[in-house]
Write an enzyme that holds these catalytic residues in place. Structure first.
Site, short mmCIF file in Angstrom:
data_model
loop_
_atom_site.label_atom_id
_atom_site.label_comp_id
_atom_site.label_asym_id
_atom_site.label_seq_id
_atom_site.Cartn_x
_atom_site.Cartn_y
_atom_site.Cartn_z
CG ASP A 178 -7.49 3.67 1.66
OD1 ASP A 178 -8.34 3.22 0.84
OD2 ASP A 178 -7.61 4.78 2.19
CE LYS A 233 -2.06 2.19 3.37
NZ LYS A 233 -2.77 2.43 4.61
#
Ligand code: SF4
Length: 222
Positions: free
Chosen positions: A149, A131
């Site tokens: 996310d 991420k």
């Protein structure tokens, strides 16, 4: 599902995401990265600090942090207790202080203090997973990158673009539905849509620009 039925379903999903993407583009022509930063290194540190924390809160601590430690080499030599004090309000501050110092040490030792612009190298840094690496690739290096996310995960599931809870699988699912040139902008729009409108507890479906394309059974009426 037979391969033909599955590819027809994928085609329909791709078309639907295309419509969703253009509607979101109209309301968010320039989807902003909301973590303040002046360099890839500042964005890297801010992204590590943003775990389980709002961007707004991170933006409140980073000016003092970067003022005291302007480069990776400076933060690499920092005393952990000093860093903990500066970032305390972002939560999990002991863990985050350890990570941003270790990350800065690795950058200094192995990358001449510069953030490397590739997924393979980024994920070798302490505290950096896919991420965070995708945030850097998409928003610091302008490479195609899908950031998954908590908001993207929720919105992608509600929109029926994935059935997975696993961020890596969601990333792959979205990659297959979009041309690489749209990965960064579309995922950032989905993220902001989730942060401000399609929230976890009270999605504002009555104001949603993509309501018509949302198959979520629990969505509110318009
Ligand atoms: S209709 Fe509601 S649940 Fe669906 S995307 Fe919009 S805000 Fe989210």
């Amino acid at each position: 599902m037979t391969p033909t039925a599955s590819s027809a379903a994928d085609r329909r999903k791709r078309q639907r995401l295309g419509k969703i993407a253009s509607l979101l583009q109209k309301v968010m022509p320039s989807p902003a990265m909301e973590l303040n930063h002046r360099s890839p290194w500042e964005l890297l540190v801010a992204t590590i600090l943003s775990a389980q924390c709002t961007d707004e809160r991170v933006n409140r601590v980073t000016p003092a942090l970067f003022n005291r430690y302007p480069t990776a080499a400076d933060l690499a030599k920092a005393r952990i207790s000093d860093v903990e004090q500066l970032i305390r309000s972002t939560g999990f501050f002991k863990h985050k202080a350890k990570n941003i110092i270790a990350c800065s040490q690795t950058l200094t030792e192995r990358f001449h203090g510069e953030v490397p612009p590739s997924m393979d190298e980024l994920v070798t840094l302490p505290g950096v997973g896919r991420k965070t690496a995708n945030v850097l690739l998409g928003h610091a290096f302008e490479k195609p990158a899908i950031v998954v996310d908590t908001h993207v995960k929720r919105v992608a599931n509600r929109l029926g673009l994935t059935t997975s809870d696993n961020p890596d699988t969601i990333e792959t699912d979205l990659q297959q539905l979009l041309p690489p040139s749209q990965w960064t902008s579309v995922s950032q729009r989905l993220l902001l849509h989730g942060r401000y409108l399609c929230t976890a507890r009270a999605p504002q479906c009555n104001r949603c620009p993509i309501h018509i394309h949302c198959p979520w059974k629990e969505k509110g009426a318009r």
